[in-house]
Design a protein around this motif. Structure first.
Motif, PDB file in Angstrom:
ATOM      1  N   TYR A 133      -5.788  -6.896  -1.054  1.00  0.00           N
ATOM      2  CA  TYR A 133      -5.347  -5.578  -1.472  1.00  0.00           C
ATOM      3  C   TYR A 133      -4.009  -5.670  -2.208  1.00  0.00           C
ATOM      4  O   TYR A 133      -3.195  -6.551  -1.935  1.00  0.00           O
ATOM      5  CB  TYR A 133      -5.126  -4.665  -0.259  1.00  0.00           C
ATOM      6  N   ARG A 134      -3.805  -4.785  -3.128  1.00  0.00           N
ATOM      7  CA  ARG A 134      -2.451  -4.512  -3.615  1.00  0.00           C
ATOM      8  C   ARG A 134      -1.827  -3.593  -2.581  1.00  0.00           C
ATOM      9  O   ARG A 134      -2.430  -2.586  -2.183  1.00  0.00           O
ATOM     10  CB  ARG A 134      -2.483  -3.843  -4.991  1.00  0.00           C
ATOM     11  N   ALA A 135      -0.633  -3.949  -2.130  1.00  0.00           N
ATOM     12  CA  ALA A 135       0.021  -3.181  -1.075  1.00  0.00           C
ATOM     13  C   ALA A 135       1.528  -3.222  -1.294  1.00  0.00           C
ATOM     14  O   ALA A 135       2.010  -3.798  -2.281  1.00  0.00           O
ATOM     15  CB  ALA A 135      -0.344  -3.761   0.296  1.00  0.00           C
ATOM     16  N   HIS A 136       2.278  -2.609  -0.379  1.00  0.00           N
ATOM     17  CA  HIS A 136       3.735  -2.700  -0.441  1.00  0.00           C
ATOM     18  C   HIS A 136       4.293  -2.622   0.967  1.00  0.00           C
ATOM     19  O   HIS A 136       3.682  -2.055   1.872  1.00  0.00           O
ATOM     20  CB  HIS A 136       4.334  -1.593  -1.319  1.00  0.00           C
ATOM     21  N   HIS A 137       5.463  -3.249   1.152  1.00  0.00           N
ATOM     22  CA  HIS A 137       6.167  -3.127   2.418  1.00  0.00           C
ATOM     23  C   HIS A 137       6.797  -1.745   2.478  1.00  0.00           C
ATOM     24  O   HIS A 137       7.265  -1.209   1.460  1.00  0.00           O
ATOM     25  CB  HIS A 137       7.236  -4.219   2.527  1.00  0.00           C
ATOM     26  N   LEU A 138       6.817  -1.149   3.666  1.00  0.00           N
ATOM     27  CA  LEU A 138       7.324   0.213   3.788  1.00  0.00           C
ATOM     28  C   LEU A 138       8.778   0.333   3.356  1.00  0.00           C
ATOM     29  O   LEU A 138       9.213   1.393   2.896  1.00  0.00           O
ATOM     30  CB  LEU A 138       7.168   0.692   5.241  1.00  0.00           C
ATOM     31  N   SER A 139       9.535  -0.756   3.453  1.00  0.00           N
ATOM     32  CA  SER A 139      10.947  -0.704   3.069  1.00  0.00           C
ATOM     33  C   SER A 139      11.171  -0.904   1.577  1.00  0.00           C
ATOM     34  O   SER A 139      12.255  -0.617   1.066  1.00  0.00           O
ATOM     35  CB  SER A 139      11.745  -1.767   3.842  1.00  0.00           C
ATOM     36  N   THR A 140      10.147  -1.416   0.872  1.00  0.00           N
ATOM     37  CA  THR A 140      10.269  -1.658  -0.579  1.00  0.00           C
ATOM     38  C   THR A 140       9.018  -1.147  -1.287  1.00  0.00           C
ATOM     39  O   THR A 140       8.198  -1.925  -1.781  1.00  0.00           O
ATOM     40  CB  THR A 140      10.462  -3.161  -0.875  1.00  0.00           C
ATOM     41  N   PRO A 141       8.839   0.157  -1.354  1.00  0.00           N
ATOM     42  CA  PRO A 141       7.608   0.732  -1.909  1.00  0.00           C
ATOM     43  C   PRO A 141       7.381   0.423  -3.380  1.00  0.00           C
ATOM     44  O   PRO A 141       6.251   0.527  -3.865  1.00  0.00           O
ATOM     45  CB  PRO A 141       7.785   2.236  -1.682  1.00  0.00           C
ATOM     46  N   ASP A 142       8.427   0.030  -4.104  1.00  0.00           N
ATOM     47  CA  ASP A 142       8.277  -0.236  -5.533  1.00  0.00           C
ATOM     48  C   ASP A 142       7.937  -1.686  -5.840  1.00  0.00           C
ATOM     49  O   ASP A 142       7.746  -2.042  -7.006  1.00  0.00           O
ATOM     50  CB  ASP A 142       9.572   0.134  -6.274  1.00  0.00           C
ATOM     51  N   ARG A 143       7.867  -2.555  -4.805  1.00  0.00           N
ATOM     52  CA  ARG A 143       7.553  -3.961  -5.029  1.00  0.00           C
ATOM     53  C   ARG A 143       6.154  -4.266  -4.488  1.00  0.00           C
ATOM     54  O   ARG A 143       5.956  -4.296  -3.278  1.00  0.00           O
ATOM     55  CB  ARG A 143       8.574  -4.878  -4.361  1.00  0.00           C
ATOM     56  N   PRO A 144       5.165  -4.487  -5.356  1.00  0.00           N
ATOM     57  CA  PRO A 144       3.824  -4.761  -4.864  1.00  0.00           C
ATOM     58  C   PRO A 144       3.715  -6.132  -4.214  1.00  0.00           C
ATOM     59  O   PRO A 144       4.420  -7.078  -4.594  1.00  0.00           O
ATOM     60  CB  PRO A 144       2.957  -4.680  -6.123  1.00  0.00           C
ATOM     61  N   VAL A 145       2.861  -6.235  -3.224  1.00  0.00           N
ATOM     62  CA  VAL A 145       2.525  -7.512  -2.607  1.00  0.00           C
ATOM     63  C   VAL A 145       1.008  -7.617  -2.564  1.00  0.00           C
ATOM     64  O   VAL A 145       0.290  -6.618  -2.678  1.00  0.00           O
ATOM     65  CB  VAL A 145       3.096  -7.644  -1.173  1.00  0.00           C
ATOM     66  N   ALA A 146       0.519  -8.835  -2.428  1.00  0.00           N
ATOM     67  CA  ALA A 146      -0.909  -9.052  -2.206  1.00  0.00           C
ATOM     68  C   ALA A 146      -1.124  -9.217  -0.710  1.00  0.00           C
ATOM     69  O   ALA A 146      -0.450 -10.015  -0.062  1.00  0.00           O
ATOM     70  CB  ALA A 146      -1.383 -10.292  -2.963  1.00  0.00           C
ATOM     71  N   LEU A 147      -2.043  -8.459  -0.181  1.00  0.00           N
ATOM     72  CA  LEU A 147      -2.332  -8.489   1.249  1.00  0.00           C
ATOM     73  C   LEU A 147      -3.755  -9.000   1.443  1.00  0.00           C
ATOM     74  O   LEU A 147      -4.718  -8.330   1.049  1.00  0.00           O
ATOM     75  CB  LEU A 147      -2.181  -7.085   1.828  1.00  0.00           C
ATOM     76  N   LYS A 148      -3.879 -10.201   1.988  1.00  0.00           N
ATOM     77  CA  LYS A 148      -5.194 -10.796   2.241  1.00  0.00           C
ATOM     78  C   LYS A 148      -5.583 -10.499   3.677  1.00  0.00           C
ATOM     79  O   LYS A 148      -4.915 -10.944   4.612  1.00  0.00           O
ATOM     80  CB  LYS A 148      -5.150 -12.302   1.997  1.00  0.00           C
ATOM     81  N   VAL A 149      -6.674  -9.775   3.856  1.00  0.00           N
ATOM     82  CA  VAL A 149      -7.093  -9.322   5.180  1.00  0.00           C
ATOM     83  C   VAL A 149      -8.494  -9.851   5.480  1.00  0.00           C
ATOM     84  O   VAL A 149      -9.427  -9.631   4.696  1.00  0.00           O
ATOM     85  CB  VAL A 149      -7.093  -7.781   5.265  1.00  0.00           C
ATOM     86  N   LEU A 150      -8.629 -10.557   6.593  1.00  0.00           N
ATOM     87  CA  LEU A 150      -9.948 -11.055   6.978  1.00  0.00           C
ATOM     88  C   LEU A 150     -10.884  -9.893   7.266  1.00  0.00           C
ATOM     89  O   LEU A 150     -10.495  -8.892   7.888  1.00  0.00           O
ATOM     90  CB  LEU A 150      -9.842 -11.937   8.226  1.00  0.00           C
ATOM     91  N   ASP A 151     -12.144 -10.017   6.825  1.00  0.00           N
ATOM     92  CA  ASP A 151     -13.143  -9.006   7.136  1.00  0.00           C
ATOM     93  C   ASP A 151     -13.413  -9.002   8.641  1.00  0.00           C
ATOM     94  O   ASP A 151     -13.209 -10.011   9.326  1.00  0.00           O
ATOM     95  CB  ASP A 151     -14.444  -9.304   6.380  1.00  0.00           C
ATOM     96  N   ASP A 152     -13.898  -7.895   9.146  1.00  0.00           N
ATOM     97  CA  ASP A 152     -14.106  -7.749  10.592  1.00  0.00           C
ATOM     98  C   ASP A 152     -14.947  -8.873  11.176  1.00  0.00           C
ATOM     99  O   ASP A 152     -14.646  -9.393  12.259  1.00  0.00           O
ATOM    100  CB  ASP A 152     -14.783  -6.403  10.889  1.00  0.00           C
ATOM    101  N   HIS A 153     -16.024  -9.274  10.488  1.00  0.00           N
ATOM    102  CA  HIS A 153     -16.929 -10.276  11.028  1.00  0.00           C
ATOM    103  C   HIS A 153     -16.474 -11.707  10.756  1.00  0.00           C
ATOM    104  O   HIS A 153     -17.211 -12.654  11.027  1.00  0.00           O
ATOM    105  CB  HIS A 153     -18.354 -10.054  10.489  1.00  0.00           C
ATOM    106  N   HIS A 154     -15.261 -11.878  10.209  1.00  0.00           N
ATOM    107  CA  HIS A 154     -14.713 -13.216  10.003  1.00  0.00           C
ATOM    108  C   HIS A 154     -13.408 -13.416  10.777  1.00  0.00           C
ATOM    109  O   HIS A 154     -12.626 -14.315  10.451  1.00  0.00           O
ATOM    110  CB  HIS A 154     -14.476 -13.469   8.505  1.00  0.00           C
ATOM    111  N   ARG A 155     -13.204 -12.623  11.797  1.00  0.00           N
ATOM    112  CA  ARG A 155     -11.975 -12.761  12.590  1.00  0.00           C
ATOM    113  C   ARG A 155     -12.214 -13.632  13.818  1.00  0.00           C
ATOM    114  O   ARG A 155     -11.753 -13.336  14.922  1.00  0.00           O
ATOM    115  CB  ARG A 155     -11.437 -11.381  12.963  1.00  0.00           C
TER     116      ARG A 155
END
Length: 265
Positions: free
Chosen positions: A26-48
Motif C-alpha cells: 500500500y501507499r501509506a503515511h506515518h501519522l506524524s508525517t502525513p505528507d511523506r508517503p511510505v510503502a507498506l507491505k502487508v501479508l495477506d490473511d492466509h499467509h500469516r
C-alpha cells in the motif's frame, strides 16, 4: 472497509500500490508525517503463518543490513507488515534510453557488491525488483525485495526443497541444489542486463523443465549476430558473467557492468 480507514501500527493506508503472491503493498503515511508517503507491505490473511512471518522479518533485517543509496530503505517491521521507502517511478523497465538503463544497472551492481561484502546474497535479482525514483537523475534505481536473501554464513546448512527465485534468472548451481553465492547474483544480474537491453532474458521456454534445462545445458546466446548495435565484445563479456561454473565469473557485479557499458557505448 475503505483503504483510507485502515491502520497498521502508526501508519494509515492511502491506496493499493501493488499485489504479490503473499502480500499487498500500500501507499501509506506515518501519522506524524502525513505528507511523506511510505510503502507498506502487508501479508495477506492466509499467509500469516510462521514461515511467511519469518521471511518478512528476514526481508527487513537483510535490507537494513545492506542499507545504501540504491537499496530500499526500511523504516519499521510490524507483526505482519513492513514500512519502507516509497519509490514512485515504477520498475526499471519504464526507463526508455539505453544510457539510463545502464546507469540504473550500474547502481544496482554497486548495491549488490555492497551486500556481498556484508555477507548477504540477494537471491532474486530481476527487473521487477529494481525500482526507479520518479526523478531518476536525482534518486536513481533502488534494489527491493530481500525476501529470499541469504547470509553467506548460513549457506552450508541451507538446502531448499525447491527453487524460490524466478526461473528466467536463476544460476545453474542454484538449480543443482548448491547454496546461492554472490556469483549467483551476478548471473541473475547478467540475465537482467540482457532483458533490459534486448527485450527478453537469455533463456525462454514454454515449460519450467525446459527453462531449467536451458540454464544448465545451453550455451549463452550471442547477440552481436542478431542485433546490429551490439558488438562482439558484449558476447564474450556476457559469456563470462553467465559461466556455468560460478568460479569463472567476474569478481564483482560492478566489474561486469563496467565492461558492458564500455562495450556498447
Amino acid at each position: 472497509m475503505d483503504t483510507g480507514e485502515r491502520y497498521f501500527g502508526d501508519y494509515a493506508v492511502e491506496s493499493v500500490a501493488g499485489r504479490g503472491g503473499s502480500a499487498t503493498v500500500y501507499r501509506a503515511h506515518h501519522l506524524s508525517t502525513p505528507d511523506r508517503p511510505v510503502a507498506l507491505k502487508v501479508l495477506d490473511d492466509h499467509h500469516r503463518d510462521p514461515a511467511h512471518l519469518t521471511r518478512l522479518r528476514r526481508e527487513f533485517d537483510f535490507a537494513r543490513r545492506a542499507a545504501g543509496p540504491h537499496v530500499v530503505t526500511m523504516y519499521e517491521c510490524g507483526p505482519d507488515w513492513l514500512a519502507m521507502q516509497y519509490v514512485a517511478g515504477g520498475t526499471v523497465t519504464v526507463l526508455t534510453s539505453r544510457t539510463d538503463r545502464l546507469l540504473a544497472l550500474a547502481q544496482i551492481a554497486g548495491a549488490l557488491d555492497r551486500a556481498h561484502a556484508l555477507g548477504i546474497v540477494h537471491c532474486d535479482v530481476k527487473p521487477t525488483n529494481i525500482l526507479v525514483c520518479e526523478d531518476f537523475w536525482d534518486g536513481g534505481a533502488v534494489l527491493t525485495d530481500f525476501g529470499i536473501a541469504r547470509a553467506v554464513t548460513d549457506q552450508t546448512d541451507h538446502r531448499p526443497a525447491h527453487v524460490e527465485a524466478s526461473l528466467p534468472y536463476v544460476a545453474p548451481e542454484v538449480l543443482r541444489g548448491q547454496p546461492p553465492s554472490p556469483a549467483s547474483d551476478e548471473y541473475a544480474l547478467a540475465c537482467t542486463v540482457v532483458e533490459l537491453l534486448t527485450g527478453a532474458p537469455p533463456f525462454t521456454a514454454t515449460t519450467s523443465m525446459a527453462l531449467v534445462s536451458a540454464h544448465l545445458n545451453r550455451r549463452v546466446p550471442q547477440y552481436s549476430h542478431r542485433i546490429e548495435w551490439i558488438p562482439r565484445a558484449f558476447d564474450s563479456i556476457l559469456a563470462k558473467a553467465m559461466a556455468k561454473t560460478p568460479e569463472l565469473r567476474y569478481q564483482s557485479c560492478s566489474e561486469f557492468l563496467a565492461l558492458v557499458a564500455r562495450a556498447i557505448r
